[in-house]
Scaffold this active site. Structure first.
Site, short mmCIF file in Angstrom:
data_model
loop_
_atom_site.label_atom_id
_atom_site.label_comp_id
_atom_site.label_asym_id
_atom_site.label_seq_id
_atom_site.Cartn_x
_atom_site.Cartn_y
_atom_site.Cartn_z
N ASP A 1 -10.95 1.71 -2.97
CA ASP A 1 -11.44 1.34 -1.63
C ASP A 1 -12.96 1.33 -1.60
OD1 ASP A 1 -9.02 0.90 -0.51
OD2 ASP A 1 -8.87 2.82 0.52
N ASP B 1 0.82 -1.21 0.00
CA ASP B 1 0.00 0.00 0.00
C ASP B 1 0.86 1.26 0.00
OD1 ASP B 1 -2.37 1.46 0.14
OD2 ASP B 1 -3.20 0.18 1.71
C1 GLA Z 1 -5.71 1.60 2.32
C2 GLA Z 1 -6.14 0.49 1.40
C3 GLA Z 1 -7.19 -0.35 2.08
C4 GLA Z 1 -6.64 -0.90 3.36
C5 GLA Z 1 -6.15 0.23 4.25
C6 GLA Z 1 -5.43 -0.29 5.46
O1 GLA Z 1 -6.74 2.52 2.51
O2 GLA Z 1 -6.57 0.99 0.19
O3 GLA Z 1 -7.60 -1.40 1.23
O4 GLA Z 1 -5.59 -1.80 3.09
O5 GLA Z 1 -5.25 1.08 3.55
O6 GLA Z 1 -5.01 0.73 6.28
#
Ligand code: GLA
Length: 707
Positions: A505, A441
């Site tokens: 997300d 990420d």
């Molecule tokens: C980001 C990612 C999510 C998740 C969060 C965890 O927002 O896009 O899918 O993994 O971080 O903190």
């Protein structure tokens, strides 16, 4: 001198290049059945009055020294000298459909190498390398790849977006000047995906000439479509350099990122199909013959609340539902109880996992699943031991306060100790545990990036690549996913290092329809993570049936993003059903040819995947809102074998309802849903198939099988 007119060819696309005295693309369009270099004489331009007394070539490097007054392809200088290079070809090499043009400007002390490759898929890739031949540094302000497009390419399409709303297409007609899109966020970004398409007026999915380009680069970038005042048009793309950040010492070469370009004479589908084929044959690294496993990702199920006993229960449930890979998301490392703290402290949280990760991993494996884990190596929270020990490890311009984003800062990967620390910690994680998959990420944008006081956005992106590359070499069996708050870092260069993307997300099926469709212009379904989310979507608080969520996740790489333990029986039955449906069709979806179908009613999205041998096809029709018309127009399929007969099959539509009287929209189903029908491919493509009246926020899956 060699023949200075060269044609690169593929089955669908040709490119004709004049190499001397300056390199110039004369033609980029449909494959020509007949070609002779003499033909190009027809394009020799007149000289107009009221401007320079010469013909002005639109050269590959678009140097202003030729009398080009548009946006140049190169800008830079050597202490204010040598700032207007003009490159003359000194050598040309051709190997198959790859052309390497060497050029030089003796006065400016620069060498230019241009690599132009036309792939069998029809995708053209171009990059330039500029070398400084003098002792004094040459400051690079800009270095771009420029491609001419036909004058009839008047419409431009690009994407805008934001967090939880990526890949939203928009269009404009460009008559004069330029259209520019830029990312200064240190990533390809949710806002400005590095691509644009230009084409004949009102080009559509099935019709029109389209020239689409994508810059394979995960950092700051700029793309432009421009109309010269003489009517000629071009597209241009580059890595965007911050003031002072890029200088070439003697002998150093700067390469542009690769520009990937796809021309189609048959609309956007043709463009995408060429890109998809190119990626499948050249870039996507995935163990051959291994189907993409169904995921369960813990994030929206438990967030930071990690209890190994409960996680193992989730794994039990997941396995029973047909999940094949179980991924522990954020929250497993020391002190990570919310998003305010602990990024950078890549040690296990022993309070949460007193026995270590091993029992959980072993449990997942005994259930027959692969194991994956989440990391965000480039970041640090001010509330972390790492930051307390090394506040100077942050990527920042000295003297300015750094802004927080999701309570975090970026680590300066250019500092060798930072790089080594991350490599050591990631190697511990991946080396000491039986891990198959990593969700990598990157949740904060980059503001005022600097290393030793000098702007360092480009250098940061390169170090990110180096870190990932080093880990890939050390752990070749591990698959990586690129995530950046959802779709903030999606491009072909990162795809050459990863196996798939997390596009958003937002797991709201309605929003996902648009996001995934937008992404499909440049990416095939198998690299697009698509998860069934909670009944109440966490991003929008909307509620959708399991059928709509399941079918929306089908045309991607499917997973679940929820807690299967607390889900009710009906939901769980749905997860099982859609995981099984995905397994049944994934080979076709992940290898077939994708078609986005033009529909007269903008509330309906239709997409199909047709097997390469055209024996089978899947059609997904999603109704996004209340239909504009009482009846849907017959849907005209695409990509089938005209002469073959196809059996039409209703594969999935549990939401469908008919009512005799009263408030609902449909009282009788279309005939083919009641009596089995076999119809010719030609008929399905030309006349079409009647669709049922669909409720808003529902979908239907139809299959075609050759008889
Ligand atoms: C980001 C990612 C999510 C998740 C969060 C965890 O927002 O896009 O899918 O993994 O971080 O903190």
């Amino acid at each position: 001198m060699q023949d200075s007119i060269i044609r690169l060819e593929s089955a669908t696309v040709d490119v004709v290049i004049k190499t001397h005295p300056f390199a110039e693309i004369l033609y980029w369009g449909k494959h020509l059945r007949h070609f002779s270099s003499q033909n190009t004489g027809s394009l020799v331009r007149p000289v107009a009055n009221g401007r320079l007394d010469i013909d002005v070539p639109l050269t590959l490097m678009a140097e202003p020294g030729h009398g080009l007054f548009g946006t140049p392809g190169i800008e830079g200088h050597r202490q204010a000298q040598d700032g207007s290079p003009v490159f003359k070809t000194v050598g040309v090499e051709r190997q198959g459909q790859t052309l390497t043009i060497n050029a030089k400007d003796e006065l400016a002390g620069l060498r230019l190498v241009s690599e132009i490759h036309l792939d069998g898929s029809g995708v053209l890739t171009v990059r330039h390398g500029v070398t400084n031949l003098r002792a004094q540094a040459w400051q690079v302000d800009r270095l771009a790849v420029t491609l001419p497009v036909a004058e009839r390419a008047r419409d431009v399409m690009a994407f805008h977006g934001r967090w939880t709303r990526e890949f939203q297409p928009h269009r404009l007609t460009l008559e004069h000047d330029s259209f520019v899109l830029e990312s200064r966020r240190g990533r390809s970004s949710h806002e400005h995906f590095p691509a644009l398409m230009t084409g004949t007026p009102a080009f559509s999915e099935m019709h029109g000439d389209v020239w689409g380009v994508h810059l394979g680069w995960s950092g700051n970038h700029r793309l432009r479509a421009e109309v010269k005042t003489d009517g000629r048009r071009y597209v241009q793309a580059e890595a965007l350099y911050l003031p002072g950040e890029m200088a070439l010492e003697e002998g150093e070469t700067l390469w542009t990122p690769r520009l990937y370009a796809s021309y189609s004479a048959c609309g956007l589908n043709g463009m995408s199909q060429q890109f998809h084929r190119y990626l499948r044959e050249n870039i996507i690294r995935f163990p051959a013959n291994k189907p993409r496993p169904v995921h369960l990702n813990t994030w929206e199920g438990i967030y930071f609340d990690h209890d190994p006993a409960y996680i193992m229960k989730m794994a039990d449930e997941a396995a029973a539902l047909g999940v094949e890979r179980f991924i522990i998301d954020d929250g497993w490392f020391k002190g990570r109880n919310d998003d305010y703290a602990a990024l950078g402290d890549w040690y296990l949280d022993e309070k949460k996992y007193p026995q270590g990760l091993k029992p959980v991993i072993d449990h997942v494996k005994t259930k027959g699943m692969e194991f994956g884990i989440w990391v965000e190596p480039e970041m640090v929270n001010p509330d972390a031991d790492l930051y307390r020990a090394h506040p100077d490890w942050v990527l920042a311009m000295p003297g300015y306060p750094q802004l927080l984003g999701r309570h975090q800062l970026v680590l300066n990967l250019n500092i060798p100790q930072v790089f080594d620390y991350l490599l050591e910690r990631m190697s511990w994680l991946l080396g000491e545990h039986d891990i198959d998959y990593v969700k990598w990420d990157m949740n904060r944008e980059i503001v005022q990036p600097a290393h030793e006081g000098k702007a360092a956005a480009d250098a940061q992106t390169r170090q990110y690549y180096r870190l990932l590359d080093t880990l890939r070499v050390r752990f070749p069996h591990i698959e990586f996913e690129s995530c950046s708050s959802g779709g903030g870092r999606i491009d072909y260069e990162v795809l050459s290092r990863c196996h798939r993307f997390w596009p958003s997300d937002n797991n709201d099926a309605l929003e996902r329809n648009t996001i995934q469709r937008g992404m499909s212009y440049f990416f095939p379904p198998e690299v697009m993570g698509a998860h069934i989310g909670n009944k109440h979507c966490h991003a929008t608080f909307r509620q959708h049936s399991i059928a709509f969520r399941g079918l929306t996740a089908l045309f991607g790489h499917m997973g679940l993003e929820l807690d299967p333990v607390s889900a009710d029986a009906q939901e769980r039955e749905g997860y099982r059903h859609y995981a099984a449906l995905y397994k049944q069709w994934r080979t076709l979806i992940h290898s077939g040819m994708q078609w986005r179908l033009d529909m007269p009613d903008a509330t309906t999205l239709a997409q199909a995947v047709v097997a390469q041998d055209r024996r089978q096809a899947l059609l997904l029709v999603s109704q996004l809102a209340m239909p504009d018309y009482t009846l849907m127009s017959p849907l005209r399929m695409a990509g089938l074998e005209a002469d073959a007969q196809y059996r039409i099959m209703l594969l999935d539509h549990p939401d469908i309802r008919i009512t005799g009287e009263g408030g609902h929209t449909m009282r009788k189903l279309p005939e083919w849903m009641l009596t089995p029908q076999t119809v010719s491919g030609e008929w399905l493509m030309e006349a079409g198939l009647a669709l049922p009246v669909l409720d808003p926020e529902s979908a239907i899956l139809i299959g075609f099988e050759r008889v």
